[in-house]
Design an enzyme around this catalytic site. Structure first.
Site, mmCIF file in Angstrom:
data_model
loop_
_atom_site.group_PDB
_atom_site.id
_atom_site.type_symbol
_atom_site.label_atom_id
_atom_site.label_comp_id
_atom_site.label_asym_id
_atom_site.label_seq_id
_atom_site.Cartn_x
_atom_site.Cartn_y
_atom_site.Cartn_z
ATOM 1 N N ARG A 1 -7.054 12.840 1.063
ATOM 2 C CA ARG A 1 -5.970 13.278 1.956
ATOM 3 C C ARG A 1 -4.599 12.734 1.550
ATOM 4 N NH1 ARG A 1 -7.659 10.137 7.449
ATOM 5 N NH2 ARG A 1 -9.550 11.273 7.026
ATOM 6 N N HIS A 2 -4.567 11.607 0.843
ATOM 7 C CA HIS A 2 -3.260 11.162 0.336
ATOM 8 C C HIS A 2 -3.327 10.896 -1.174
ATOM 9 C CE1 HIS A 2 -5.139 7.415 1.585
ATOM 10 N NE2 HIS A 2 -4.840 7.576 2.862
ATOM 11 N N HIS B 1 -3.694 -4.314 7.951
ATOM 12 C CA HIS B 1 -3.772 -3.117 8.787
ATOM 13 C C HIS B 1 -2.793 -3.207 9.951
ATOM 14 C CE1 HIS B 1 -5.554 0.796 9.611
ATOM 15 N NE2 HIS B 1 -5.130 0.545 10.830
ATOM 16 N N GLY B 2 -1.826 -2.329 9.909
ATOM 17 C CA GLY B 2 -0.877 -2.181 11.008
ATOM 18 C C GLY B 2 0.213 -3.239 11.073
ATOM 19 N N HIS C 1 -5.661 3.741 -1.685
ATOM 20 C CA HIS C 1 -6.991 4.104 -1.181
ATOM 21 C C HIS C 1 -7.324 5.529 -1.617
ATOM 22 C CE1 HIS C 1 -9.643 4.492 2.734
ATOM 23 N NE2 HIS C 1 -10.317 4.747 1.635
ATOM 24 N N GLU D 1 -8.744 0.604 -3.048
ATOM 25 C CA GLU D 1 -9.512 0.709 -1.802
ATOM 26 C C GLU D 1 -10.414 1.916 -1.876
ATOM 27 O OE1 GLU D 1 -7.421 0.943 1.863
ATOM 28 O OE2 GLU D 1 -6.380 -0.925 1.474
ATOM 29 N N ASN E 1 0.854 -1.191 0.000
ATOM 30 C CA ASN E 1 0.000 0.000 0.000
ATOM 31 C C ASN E 1 0.898 1.253 0.000
ATOM 32 O OD1 ASN E 1 -1.403 2.283 1.151
ATOM 33 N ND2 ASN E 1 -3.075 0.909 1.675
ATOM 34 N N GLY F 1 1.186 -1.288 4.343
ATOM 35 C CA GLY F 1 1.614 0.010 3.833
ATOM 36 C C GLY F 1 2.408 0.851 4.801
ATOM 37 N N HIS F 2 1.744 1.331 5.844
ATOM 38 C CA HIS F 2 2.337 2.361 6.690
ATOM 39 C C HIS F 2 3.702 1.962 7.244
ATOM 40 C CE1 HIS F 2 2.865 4.773 10.386
ATOM 41 N NE2 HIS F 2 2.349 5.722 9.642
ATOM 42 N N THR G 1 -17.730 -1.366 12.471
ATOM 43 C CA THR G 1 -18.167 -2.251 13.546
ATOM 44 C C THR G 1 -17.419 -1.791 14.803
ATOM 45 O OG1 THR G 1 -16.358 -3.744 13.180
ATOM 46 C CG2 THR G 1 -18.383 -4.220 11.987
ATOM 47 N N THR G 2 -17.656 -2.493 15.914
ATOM 48 C CA THR G 2 -16.992 -2.095 17.165
ATOM 49 C C THR G 2 -15.471 -2.087 17.040
ATOM 50 O OG1 THR G 2 -17.561 -4.344 17.761
ATOM 51 C CG2 THR G 2 -18.637 -2.598 19.007
ATOM 52 N N GLU H 1 -11.030 -9.165 3.592
ATOM 53 C CA GLU H 1 -9.741 -8.871 4.210
ATOM 54 C C GLU H 1 -10.004 -8.673 5.696
ATOM 55 O OE1 GLU H 1 -7.064 -6.247 2.179
ATOM 56 O OE2 GLU H 1 -6.375 -5.382 4.066
ATOM 57 N N ARG I 1 3.920 18.936 1.347
ATOM 58 C CA ARG I 1 4.504 20.142 0.754
ATOM 59 C C ARG I 1 3.783 20.591 -0.521
ATOM 60 N NH1 ARG I 1 9.684 21.696 2.820
ATOM 61 N NH2 ARG I 1 9.269 21.592 5.032
ATOM 62 N N ARG J 1 -9.458 8.212 -0.955
ATOM 63 C CA ARG J 1 -10.420 8.621 0.074
ATOM 64 C C ARG J 1 -11.300 9.748 -0.445
ATOM 65 N NH1 ARG J 1 -8.944 6.826 5.432
ATOM 66 N NH2 ARG J 1 -10.617 8.205 6.067
ATOM 67 N N ASP K 1 -0.144 4.517 -0.046
ATOM 68 C CA ASP K 1 -0.853 5.742 0.370
ATOM 69 C C ASP K 1 0.053 6.761 1.051
ATOM 70 O OD1 ASP K 1 -3.203 4.549 -0.446
ATOM 71 O OD2 ASP K 1 -3.951 4.155 1.581
ATOM 72 N N HIS K 2 0.927 6.247 1.937
ATOM 73 C CA HIS K 2 1.659 7.209 2.770
ATOM 74 C C HIS K 2 2.877 7.821 2.093
ATOM 75 C CE1 HIS K 2 -1.343 6.822 5.677
ATOM 76 N NE2 HIS K 2 -1.211 5.509 5.692
#
Ligand code: PXP
Length: 245
Positions: A53-54, A194-195, A47, A74, A11, A216-217, A104-105, A155, A22, A49, A13-14
């Site tokens: 934002r990215h 994720h993460g 992704h 995404e 990913n 990704g991140h 979800t929660t 996923e 910049r 969005r 995105d970042h």
């Protein structure tokens, strides 16, 4: 259903997050995607969005033209995104929550609550020849509903597992394990993401039903210290070790 080698979707995105800080053109996320491909990425994930934002629209257009591996697009399940994605026709789409009420929660898409909306939305994507993944929690009810909706794959959200410590992390890993097993019983392809980072990836890779990770991140952050290629190669190595042990 059980595939030995896990595909790695990178990913990017970042990379765009840093570029946008910049307002210029550097660093270019498409260049990062091509480098990821060279380092062995099996796919590229980005992704688009609603707030851009990215990743921006022109990044998606260029990714479609320039990369040689499948693009996983995404997106939130909105009318605007449906128009863009059916025009670009990437290999696959992954529907993710962007607003609190779609969560979800734990944090995945609440497909149980959004069932009627998603039913029509997914069939429009599939009619356009785009494979559909739903980003959900490792929750049996969400998995069953995703399968009933005709999603090609799900996923499972690994965020709760990555964020937990000690016994709680073991518990979250067990939830991922049961979720992945249930997907395989339903003949539903199962991915994870994720993460994920160097510390947490191996244990998830050891769950045999997972066929793809989207990361990704951490990879982009680690690239600051060792370069993007090395960061991807190291992740690949740990995924293979986790799977083969
Ligand atoms: N999978 C999905 C569905 C995501 O939304 C994200 C985050 O954009 C990822 C995977 C990658 O997560 P991370 O950037 O934390 O590795």
């Amino acid at each position: 259903m059980i595939n030995n080698r896990i595909r790695l979707g990178v990913n990017i995105d970042h990379v765009a997050t840093v570029r946008n800080a910049r307002g210029g053109v550097h660093p270019d996320p498409v260049r990062a995607a091509l480098l990821a491909e060279k380092a062995g990425a099996d796919g590229i994930t980005a992704h688009l969005r609603e707030d851009r934002r990215h990743i921006r629209d022109e990044d998606m257009e260029r990714l479609m033209q320039e990369i040689n591996v499948p693009l996983n697009f995404e997106m939130a399940a909105t009318t605007e995104m449906l128009e863009i994605v059916t025009r670009l026709k990437p290999a696959s789409s992954c529907l993710v929550p962007e607003k609190r009420e779609e969560l979800t929660t734990e944090g995945g898409l609440d497909v149980v609550k959004s069932y009627n909306h998603l039913e029509d939305y997914i069939s429009q994507l599939k009619n356009a020849g785009i494979s559909v993944s739903l980003f959900i929690d490792a929750d049996l009810e969400q998995i069953r509903a995703s399968n009933d909706l005709g999603a090609d794959k799900v996923e499972l959200h690994t965020g709760a597992y990555v964020d937990a410590e000690g016994d709680k992390r073991i518990e979250e890993l067990e939830r991922l394990r049961s979720g992945a097993k249930y997907c395989a019983e339903l003949n539903l392809e199962v991915h994870a993401g994720h993460g994920l980072n160097f510390e947490t990836v191996k244990a998830v890779a050891a769950i045999p039903e997972f066929t793809e990770f989207n990361i990704g991140h951490f990879l982009v952050g680690e690239a600051i210290f060792c370069g993007l290629e090395d960061s991807i190669l190291q992740m690949r190595k740990l995924m293979d070790e986790g799977r083969n042990n």
